[in-house]
Design a protein around this motif. Sequence first.
Motif, PDB file in Angstrom:
ATOM      1  N   GLU A  93     146.305  34.294  53.830  1.00  0.00           N
ATOM      2  CA  GLU A  93     147.761  33.831  53.302  1.00  0.00           C
ATOM      3  C   GLU A  93     147.875  33.634  51.843  1.00  0.00           C
ATOM      4  OE1 GLU A  93     150.483  29.684  54.192  1.00  0.00           O
ATOM      5  OE2 GLU A  93     149.004  30.301  55.911  1.00  0.00           O
ATOM      6  N   LEU A  94     146.563  32.922  51.137  1.00  0.00           N
ATOM      7  CA  LEU A  94     146.600  32.563  49.942  1.00  0.00           C
ATOM      8  C   LEU A  94     146.854  33.673  48.921  1.00  0.00           C
ATOM      9  CD1 LEU A  94     146.296  30.072  47.829  1.00  0.00           C
ATOM     10  CD2 LEU A  94     143.873  30.367  48.295  1.00  0.00           C
ATOM     11  N   THR A  95     146.338  34.830  49.440  1.00  0.00           N
ATOM     12  CA  THR A  95     146.273  36.035  48.751  1.00  0.00           C
ATOM     13  C   THR A  95     147.295  37.083  49.148  1.00  0.00           C
ATOM     14  OG1 THR A  95     144.351  36.917  50.189  1.00  0.00           O
ATOM     15  CG2 THR A  95     143.539  35.847  48.169  1.00  0.00           C
ATOM     16  N   GLU A  96     148.139  36.643  50.011  1.00  0.00           N
ATOM     17  CA  GLU A  96     149.014  37.701  50.355  1.00  0.00           C
ATOM     18  C   GLU A  96     149.961  38.065  49.383  1.00  0.00           C
ATOM     19  OE1 GLU A  96     151.417  39.951  52.849  1.00  0.00           O
ATOM     20  OE2 GLU A  96     149.480  39.131  53.248  1.00  0.00           O
ATOM     21  N   GLU A  97     150.294  37.249  48.194  1.00  0.00           N
ATOM     22  CA  GLU A  97     150.860  37.743  47.084  1.00  0.00           C
ATOM     23  C   GLU A  97     150.176  38.664  46.383  1.00  0.00           C
ATOM     24  OE1 GLU A  97     152.251  35.336  42.929  1.00  0.00           O
ATOM     25  OE2 GLU A  97     151.552  34.244  44.577  1.00  0.00           O
ATOM     26  N   TYR A  98     148.942  38.882  46.516  1.00  0.00           N
ATOM     27  CA  TYR A  98     148.233  39.703  45.789  1.00  0.00           C
ATOM     28  C   TYR A  98     147.569  40.827  46.592  1.00  0.00           C
ATOM     29  CZ  TYR A  98     148.509  35.671  42.821  1.00  0.00           C
ATOM     30  OH  TYR A  98     148.949  34.812  41.976  1.00  0.00           O
ATOM     31  N   ARG A  99     148.249  40.979  47.938  1.00  0.00           N
ATOM     32  CA  ARG A  99     147.808  42.071  48.686  1.00  0.00           C
ATOM     33  C   ARG A  99     147.541  43.568  48.313  1.00  0.00           C
ATOM     34  NH1 ARG A  99     152.778  40.808  49.920  1.00  0.00           N
ATOM     35  NH2 ARG A  99     154.394  42.026  50.134  1.00  0.00           N
ATOM     36  N   ALA A 100     148.480  44.073  47.287  1.00  0.00           N
ATOM     37  CA  ALA A 100     147.999  45.217  46.625  1.00  0.00           C
ATOM     38  C   ALA A 100     146.656  45.358  46.257  1.00  0.00           C
ATOM     39  CB  ALA A 100     149.294  45.472  45.688  1.00  0.00           C
ATOM     40  N   LYS A 101     146.109  44.366  45.561  1.00  0.00           N
ATOM     41  CA  LYS A 101     144.867  44.475  45.192  1.00  0.00           C
ATOM     42  C   LYS A 101     143.788  43.661  45.907  1.00  0.00           C
ATOM     43  CE  LYS A 101     145.631  40.540  41.897  1.00  0.00           C
ATOM     44  NZ  LYS A 101     145.706  40.367  40.249  1.00  0.00           N
ATOM     45  N   ARG A 102     144.037  43.050  47.193  1.00  0.00           N
ATOM     46  CA  ARG A 102     143.034  42.744  47.959  1.00  0.00           C
ATOM     47  C   ARG A 102     142.610  43.821  49.120  1.00  0.00           C
ATOM     48  NH1 ARG A 102     146.251  38.812  51.888  1.00  0.00           N
ATOM     49  NH2 ARG A 102     146.619  40.754  52.701  1.00  0.00           N
ATOM     50  N   ILE A 103     141.348  43.720  49.025  1.00  0.00           N
ATOM     51  CA  ILE A 103     140.408  44.700  49.731  1.00  0.00           C
ATOM     52  C   ILE A 103     139.539  44.263  51.023  1.00  0.00           C
ATOM     53  CG2 ILE A 103     139.003  46.846  49.794  1.00  0.00           C
ATOM     54  CD1 ILE A 103     140.019  47.190  46.813  1.00  0.00           C
ATOM     55  N   ILE A 104     139.650  44.503  52.080  1.00  0.00           N
ATOM     56  CA  ILE A 104     138.759  43.877  53.150  1.00  0.00           C
ATOM     57  C   ILE A 104     137.462  44.858  53.556  1.00  0.00           C
ATOM     58  CG2 ILE A 104     138.609  42.947  55.420  1.00  0.00           C
ATOM     59  CD1 ILE A 104     141.874  42.043  54.954  1.00  0.00           C
ATOM     60  N   VAL A 105     136.461  44.246  53.363  1.00  0.00           N
ATOM     61  CA  VAL A 105     135.210  45.166  53.521  1.00  0.00           C
ATOM     62  C   VAL A 105     134.384  44.475  54.702  1.00  0.00           C
ATOM     63  CG1 VAL A 105     135.462  46.199  51.299  1.00  0.00           C
ATOM     64  CG2 VAL A 105     134.083  44.241  51.432  1.00  0.00           C
ATOM     65  N   GLN A 106     133.371  45.267  54.923  1.00  0.00           N
ATOM     66  CA  GLN A 106     132.552  44.785  56.204  1.00  0.00           C
ATOM     67  C   GLN A 106     131.012  44.657  55.222  1.00  0.00           C
ATOM     68  OE1 GLN A 106     132.526  46.588  59.782  1.00  0.00           O
ATOM     69  NE2 GLN A 106     134.076  45.619  60.662  1.00  0.00           N
ATOM     70  N   HIS A 107     130.847  45.487  54.257  1.00  0.00           N
ATOM     71  CA  HIS A 107     129.439  45.463  53.620  1.00  0.00           C
ATOM     72  C   HIS A 107     129.726  45.567  52.166  1.00  0.00           C
ATOM     73  CE1 HIS A 107     128.244  46.823  57.551  1.00  0.00           C
ATOM     74  NE2 HIS A 107     129.325  47.562  57.587  1.00  0.00           N
ATOM     75  N   ASN A 108     128.536  45.031  51.646  1.00  0.00           N
ATOM     76  CA  ASN A 108     128.893  44.675  50.011  1.00  0.00           C
ATOM     77  C   ASN A 108     128.681  46.104  49.419  1.00  0.00           C
ATOM     78  OD1 ASN A 108     128.367  42.251  50.251  1.00  0.00           O
ATOM     79  ND2 ASN A 108     126.245  42.218  49.943  1.00  0.00           N
ATOM     80  N   LEU A 109     128.243  47.244  49.948  1.00  0.00           N
ATOM     81  CA  LEU A 109     128.209  48.621  49.424  1.00  0.00           C
ATOM     82  C   LEU A 109     129.547  49.245  49.306  1.00  0.00           C
ATOM     83  CD1 LEU A 109     124.989  49.998  51.000  1.00  0.00           C
ATOM     84  CD2 LEU A 109     125.306  49.405  48.749  1.00  0.00           C
ATOM     85  N   GLU A 110     130.297  48.688  49.974  1.00  0.00           N
ATOM     86  CA  GLU A 110     131.955  49.173  50.044  1.00  0.00           C
ATOM     87  C   GLU A 110     132.518  48.667  48.949  1.00  0.00           C
ATOM     88  OE1 GLU A 110     134.170  48.951  53.892  1.00  0.00           O
ATOM     89  OE2 GLU A 110     132.414  47.896  54.546  1.00  0.00           O
ATOM     90  N   ILE A 111     132.023  47.432  48.360  1.00  0.00           N
ATOM     91  CA  ILE A 111     132.529  47.005  47.162  1.00  0.00           C
ATOM     92  C   ILE A 111     132.297  47.889  45.890  1.00  0.00           C
ATOM     93  CG2 ILE A 111     132.532  45.125  45.507  1.00  0.00           C
ATOM     94  CD1 ILE A 111     131.951  43.307  47.884  1.00  0.00           C
ATOM     95  N   LEU A 112     131.249  48.528  45.831  1.00  0.00           N
ATOM     96  CA  LEU A 112     130.733  49.299  44.966  1.00  0.00           C
ATOM     97  C   LEU A 112     131.611  50.542  44.953  1.00  0.00           C
ATOM     98  CD1 LEU A 112     126.698  48.924  45.067  1.00  0.00           C
ATOM     99  CD2 LEU A 112     128.561  47.771  43.522  1.00  0.00           C
ATOM    100  N   GLN A 113     131.864  50.977  46.122  1.00  0.00           N
ATOM    101  CA  GLN A 113     132.629  52.273  46.087  1.00  0.00           C
ATOM    102  C   GLN A 113     134.064  52.016  45.530  1.00  0.00           C
ATOM    103  OE1 GLN A 113     132.460  52.832  50.445  1.00  0.00           O
ATOM    104  NE2 GLN A 113     130.312  53.908  50.266  1.00  0.00           N
ATOM    105  N   HIS A 114     134.653  50.884  46.103  1.00  0.00           N
ATOM    106  CA  HIS A 114     135.957  50.435  45.549  1.00  0.00           C
ATOM    107  C   HIS A 114     136.095  50.484  43.988  1.00  0.00           C
ATOM    108  CE1 HIS A 114     138.239  50.328  49.404  1.00  0.00           C
ATOM    109  NE2 HIS A 114     137.154  49.874  50.078  1.00  0.00           N
ATOM    110  N   VAL A 115     135.183  49.838  43.516  1.00  0.00           N
ATOM    111  CA  VAL A 115     134.987  49.450  42.170  1.00  0.00           C
ATOM    112  C   VAL A 115     134.635  51.014  41.368  1.00  0.00           C
ATOM    113  CG1 VAL A 115     133.474  48.538  40.435  1.00  0.00           C
ATOM    114  CG2 VAL A 115     134.245  46.950  42.266  1.00  0.00           C
ATOM    115  N   ARG A 116     133.846  51.643  42.014  1.00  0.00           N
ATOM    116  CA  ARG A 116     133.750  52.973  41.123  1.00  0.00           C
ATOM    117  C   ARG A 116     135.138  53.780  41.210  1.00  0.00           C
ATOM    118  NH1 ARG A 116     128.720  53.460  44.485  1.00  0.00           N
ATOM    119  NH2 ARG A 116     127.009  52.931  42.965  1.00  0.00           N
ATOM    120  N   ARG A 117     135.920  53.850  42.089  1.00  0.00           N
ATOM    121  CA  ARG A 117     137.159  54.422  42.541  1.00  0.00           C
ATOM    122  C   ARG A 117     138.095  53.941  41.273  1.00  0.00           C
ATOM    123  NH1 ARG A 117     136.497  55.730  48.580  1.00  0.00           N
ATOM    124  NH2 ARG A 117     136.800  53.488  48.587  1.00  0.00           N
ATOM    125  N   TYR A 118     138.085  52.561  41.342  1.00  0.00           N
ATOM    126  CA  TYR A 118     139.022  51.784  40.346  1.00  0.00           C
ATOM    127  C   TYR A 118     138.514  52.020  38.930  1.00  0.00           C
ATOM    128  CZ  TYR A 118     141.231  47.863  38.021  1.00  0.00           C
ATOM    129  OH  TYR A 118     141.882  47.337  36.969  1.00  0.00           O
TER     130      TYR A 118
END
Length: 129
Positions: A93-118
């Motif tokens: 709810e708190l981040t709903e305003e920023y949902r375009a940049k909110r990414i939900i992941v299950q594993h830390n390695l997914e974060i690295l993949q998203h950051v690389r793409r970004y």
Amino acid sequence: MRDAKLAEAMDAESWIIEGVHYQWGTESFRQADLIFLIRPKAYIQDARVISRFMKTRLGLEQGNYKQSFKYLRVMLLDWNRGFRRKSIPAIMELTEEYRAKRIIVQHNLEILQHVRRYMQGKSVLGTSD
């Protein structure tokens, strides 16, 4: 002091803030390029707590507090379940305003993949901020 440290971190060219202290970090959501919410499966989250408990009790790792079976119960039943039931919906709810940049992941390695793409996307666009 806490708010000053947060402001100091956000003044840096690049920064990462980690933690469950979402109630007082709302300005960081506004300024962030990406917001990650790590939501491991419940059994994985509980297994990590148990593993940390056992390693600390056996003296293989140093803990920040005395590990007791009572506290293990609190961590598993109160904190973990409470976080999944109450905190995650509150964070959503708190981040709903920023949902375009909110990414939900299950594993830390997914974060690295998203950051690389970004970062690749920023390179293609020729921006450096």
